[in-house]
Scaffold this motif. Structure first.
Motif, PDB file in Angstrom:
ATOM      1  N   PHE A 307       0.751  -1.317   0.023  1.00  0.00           N
ATOM      2  CA  PHE A 307      -0.059  -0.071   0.003  1.00  0.00           C
ATOM      3  C   PHE A 307       1.037   1.226   0.250  1.00  0.00           C
ATOM      4  O   PHE A 307       1.944   1.002   0.378  1.00  0.00           O
ATOM      5  CB  PHE A 307      -0.838   0.045   1.376  1.00  0.00           C
ATOM      6  N   GLY A 308       0.367   2.271  -0.506  1.00  0.00           N
ATOM      7  CA  GLY A 308       1.168   3.788  -0.541  1.00  0.00           C
ATOM      8  C   GLY A 308       0.689   4.551   0.768  1.00  0.00           C
ATOM      9  O   GLY A 308      -0.473   4.243   1.685  1.00  0.00           O
ATOM     10  N   PHE A 309       1.298   5.601   0.883  1.00  0.00           N
ATOM     11  CA  PHE A 309       1.015   6.573   2.061  1.00  0.00           C
ATOM     12  C   PHE A 309      -0.375   7.265   1.874  1.00  0.00           C
ATOM     13  O   PHE A 309      -1.242   7.368   2.839  1.00  0.00           O
ATOM     14  CB  PHE A 309       2.000   7.600   2.313  1.00  0.00           C
ATOM     15  N   GLY A 310      -0.890   7.194   0.500  1.00  0.00           N
ATOM     16  CA  GLY A 310      -1.965   7.877   0.243  1.00  0.00           C
ATOM     17  C   GLY A 310      -3.104   7.011   1.050  1.00  0.00           C
ATOM     18  O   GLY A 310      -4.105   7.654   1.607  1.00  0.00           O
ATOM     19  N   LEU A 311      -3.352   5.847   0.798  1.00  0.00           N
ATOM     20  CA  LEU A 311      -4.134   4.923   1.236  1.00  0.00           C
ATOM     21  C   LEU A 311      -4.138   5.021   2.901  1.00  0.00           C
ATOM     22  O   LEU A 311      -5.272   5.151   3.465  1.00  0.00           O
ATOM     23  CB  LEU A 311      -4.184   3.362   0.969  1.00  0.00           C
ATOM     24  N   VAL A 312      -2.969   5.094   3.375  1.00  0.00           N
ATOM     25  CA  VAL A 312      -2.868   5.074   4.833  1.00  0.00           C
ATOM     26  C   VAL A 312      -3.857   6.387   5.566  1.00  0.00           C
ATOM     27  O   VAL A 312      -4.491   6.562   6.440  1.00  0.00           O
ATOM     28  CB  VAL A 312      -1.353   5.193   5.257  1.00  0.00           C
ATOM     29  N   THR A 313      -3.408   7.717   4.553  1.00  0.00           N
ATOM     30  CA  THR A 313      -4.086   8.610   4.907  1.00  0.00           C
ATOM     31  C   THR A 313      -5.613   8.745   4.909  1.00  0.00           C
ATOM     32  O   THR A 313      -6.474   9.234   5.833  1.00  0.00           O
ATOM     33  CB  THR A 313      -3.469   9.964   4.188  1.00  0.00           C
ATOM     34  N   SER A 314      -6.014   7.948   3.826  1.00  0.00           N
ATOM     35  CA  SER A 314      -7.655   7.883   3.580  1.00  0.00           C
ATOM     36  C   SER A 314      -8.072   7.043   4.702  1.00  0.00           C
ATOM     37  O   SER A 314      -9.153   7.485   5.296  1.00  0.00           O
ATOM     38  CB  SER A 314      -7.619   7.361   2.453  1.00  0.00           C
ATOM     39  N   ILE A 315      -7.405   6.016   5.051  1.00  0.00           N
ATOM     40  CA  ILE A 315      -8.036   4.910   6.174  1.00  0.00           C
ATOM     41  C   ILE A 315      -8.213   5.624   7.387  1.00  0.00           C
ATOM     42  O   ILE A 315      -8.873   5.586   8.219  1.00  0.00           O
ATOM     43  CB  ILE A 315      -7.349   3.628   6.024  1.00  0.00           C
ATOM     44  N   GLN A 316      -6.957   6.379   7.862  1.00  0.00           N
ATOM     45  CA  GLN A 316      -6.880   7.294   8.946  1.00  0.00           C
ATOM     46  C   GLN A 316      -7.937   8.129   9.207  1.00  0.00           C
ATOM     47  O   GLN A 316      -8.800   8.330  10.060  1.00  0.00           O
ATOM     48  CB  GLN A 316      -5.585   8.022   9.027  1.00  0.00           C
ATOM     49  N   ASN A 317      -8.418   8.908   8.081  1.00  0.00           N
ATOM     50  CA  ASN A 317      -9.349   9.762   8.108  1.00  0.00           C
ATOM     51  C   ASN A 317     -10.769   8.825   8.126  1.00  0.00           C
ATOM     52  O   ASN A 317     -11.683   9.511   8.942  1.00  0.00           O
ATOM     53  CB  ASN A 317      -9.591  10.675   6.781  1.00  0.00           C
ATOM     54  N   GLN A 318     -10.699   7.841   7.772  1.00  0.00           N
ATOM     55  CA  GLN A 318     -12.212   7.179   7.996  1.00  0.00           C
ATOM     56  C   GLN A 318     -12.271   6.629   9.261  1.00  0.00           C
ATOM     57  O   GLN A 318     -13.475   6.712  10.018  1.00  0.00           O
ATOM     58  CB  GLN A 318     -12.085   5.999   7.008  1.00  0.00           C
TER      59      GLN A 318
END
Ligand code: B12
Length: 458
Positions: A307-318
């Motif tokens: 996974f990339g950091f973009g996905l990390v950020t999006s999951i964190q926001n969720q």
């Protein structure tokens, strides 16, 4: 035979961890007709350090025919404090202490042992080594020992077992719960990922082996029968497996109206669906711990993370939107990291909203991992035997001291960014001694632990 099982783990961070493996090994020996004593040296010594007199008392009274040593941890995996937790000289001393009191053969096993069995067996001087999962090889060994002493040395590494045993010593569970620890429950074994540094595929294999959901529920009920609303840590390598078996378990937990507990687990920041947040909350999730590891896409690529950091950020926001507490574990300094990627990583980690980040530097190198092969190629080590004492991998493009300064500057002013992690973990140890229970790190971001009343048993 009389079989004494000794759990030799003295690490108390992030909390004292109930000896799941040693407990299973003891129960297997019992089910195979042996008389068994489980000595957990940590709790027997009042959750302090190694007290040989505890060992001597039990050996004198129980007179074992065989002593099994369970070695879970070798070190802390944190380059800032690993030396203080390195356990192999202590285990060597224990083997000598036991030998001074009894001629019973000593056999050593456990996850830590299994990472470099030959080297550890030689270093500690135990008679036998059994690497891998114990469910099948351990009773076979005891049979062989009862029949006629087998030739000392290392037994072949066991293959992944088809059915994993479950066993809890409920008195021991209570004493760990009183220390504020979360009790581990494994729901499956195996890890399908190939992160460059990780030992999990070596320990548990690459195929997921599920425990029947009903068995897991039975374990949870048993724990809830001795500890009120227990704090559970699902002890799977990665809880949210891509095939989604974790959802089946959570759905069963949601239907079991008699089950009152809170739980946490290690997650991959990937593979979430819209309904997951509700399901997790309805089953008592206290917080998610993410094995994010890389702070930027180059670092994540170097670790072979899918996974990339973009996905990390999006999951964190969720998670934030669904009011679920989260912690990310981040390691700076791995393969391909440079001062430029570190800057990007600092920005990324600081941009994650409403979460805790546990930050470390350098990767502990385990034999037979892709990272160990890289370390050999780069001349950092000459052979896997060099790994008896922990060796940490840092990208050749980084100076570890400069990295340390940079990370202090980046995170010292933030209470939700823990670098180094040891200070914060020591603080939570104090809170646990005062009677607080559960994950604790969520107090840094206003999570449910904040303001929680001390427990009656605390
Ligand atoms: C879940 C987990 C955690 C959870 C624990 C939650 C809980 N409350 O239980 C958390 C996140 C808290 C945690 C923390 C730590 N962990 Co951890 N953890 C694991 C993990 C994934 C599973 C452990 C587990 O419970 N397995 C289930 C039990 C049943 O298996 P087992 O203990 O291995 O026992 C089997 C065999 O080993 C064998 N066996 C065991 N004892 C004996 C004895 C004999 C005589 C014989 C024959 C066989 C035998 O038979 C058993 C049944 O098959 C393992 C990795 C892995 N995949 O194994 C790492 C692992 C055990 N952890 C590790 C480490 C380092 C730590 C920490 C020090 C730091 C960290 N960075 O994580 C802390 C220490 C905590 C403490 N106080 O001790 C290392 C230990 C080795 C090492 N490198 O030093 C491992 C192997 C991961 C790794 N990095 O390589 N951990």
């Amino acid at each position: 035979m009389r079989v004494l099982i000794v759990s030799a783990n003295f690490i108390k961070m992030p909390y004292p961890v109930y000896p799941l493996g040693a407990g299973i090994i003891a129960e297997i020996a019992r089910r195979n007709g042996h008389e068994v004593r489980l000595l957990d040296l940590l709790s027997a010594g009042g959750f302090g350090g190694y007290k040989p007199e505890k060992l001597f008392e039990v050996i004198t009274e129980f007179r074992p025919d065989c002593v099994g040593l369970s070695l879970r941890n070798l070190e802390s995996t944190d380059s800032s404090n690993f030396e203080q937790h390195w356990s192999l000289d202590l285990v060597k001393r224990m083997v000598a202490d036991i030998r001074a009191k009894t001629n019973a053969p000593q056999v050593i096993g456990g996850a830590g042992f299994s990472l470099m069995p030959e080297t550890i067996l030689k270093h500690t001087g135990a008679d036998y080594g059994l690497a891998g999962e114990g469910e099948e090889i351990w009773p076979a060994f005891l049979d062989a020992l009862a029949a006629k002493a087998p030739t000392p040395g290392l037994w072949a590494k066991s293959r992944p077992v088809a059915h994993q045993a479950s066993a809890y010593d409920l008195e021991l569970v209570k004493s760990y719960a009183q220390q504020g620890g979360l009790v581990g429950v494994q729901t499956k074994r195996g890890c399908e990922y190939n992160c460059v540094y990780c030992s999990y595929p070596l320990l548990d294999g690459c195929l997921i082996r599920l425990r029947p959901v009903e068995e897991v529920l039975d374990d949870l009920r048993r724990l809830a029968s001795v500890v009120e609303r227990p704090h559970i840590a699902f002890a799977d390598s990665v809880f949210n497996d891509p095939a989604g078996h974790w959802r089946t378990l959570l759905a069963a937990m949601a239907s079991a109206s008699d089950l009152k507990l809170s739980w946490t687990a290690f997650f991959q920041p990937a593979n979430f669906e819209k309904e997951d947040w509700r399901l997790m909350k309805s089953t008592g999730v206290s917080g998610l711990e993410f094995g994010t590891d890389g702070s930027n896409d180059v670092a994540l690529g170097g670790l072979n993370k899918p996974f990339g950091f973009g996905l990390v950020t999006s999951i964190q926001n969720q998670c934030l939107a669904n009011d679920i507490s989260t912690a990310h574990y981040i390691i700076f300094g791995g393969p391909y990291e440079t001062p430029v990627t570190v800057e990007e990583g600092v920005k990324n980690v600081n941009s994650l909203k409403g979460c805790v980040a546990f930050i470390t530097t350098g990767l502990s190198i385990y034999p037979n991992t892709p990272l160990a092969e890289l370390a050999l190629r780069e001349g950092l080590i000459d052979s896997f035997d060099d790994l008896l004492k922990p060796v940490y991998y840092f990208s050749a493009d980084l100076d570890p001291d400069l990295l340390d300064c940079r990370l202090h500057k980046a995170f010292d002013t933030r209470r939700d960014r823990l670098y180094p992690t040891s200070e914060a973990l020591e603080r939570t140890e104090v809170l646990r001694r005062m009677g607080y229970r559960g994950i604790m790190w969520d107090t840094l971001i206003g999570g449910a632990s904040r303001g929680r009343q001390r427990t009656a048993d605390g």
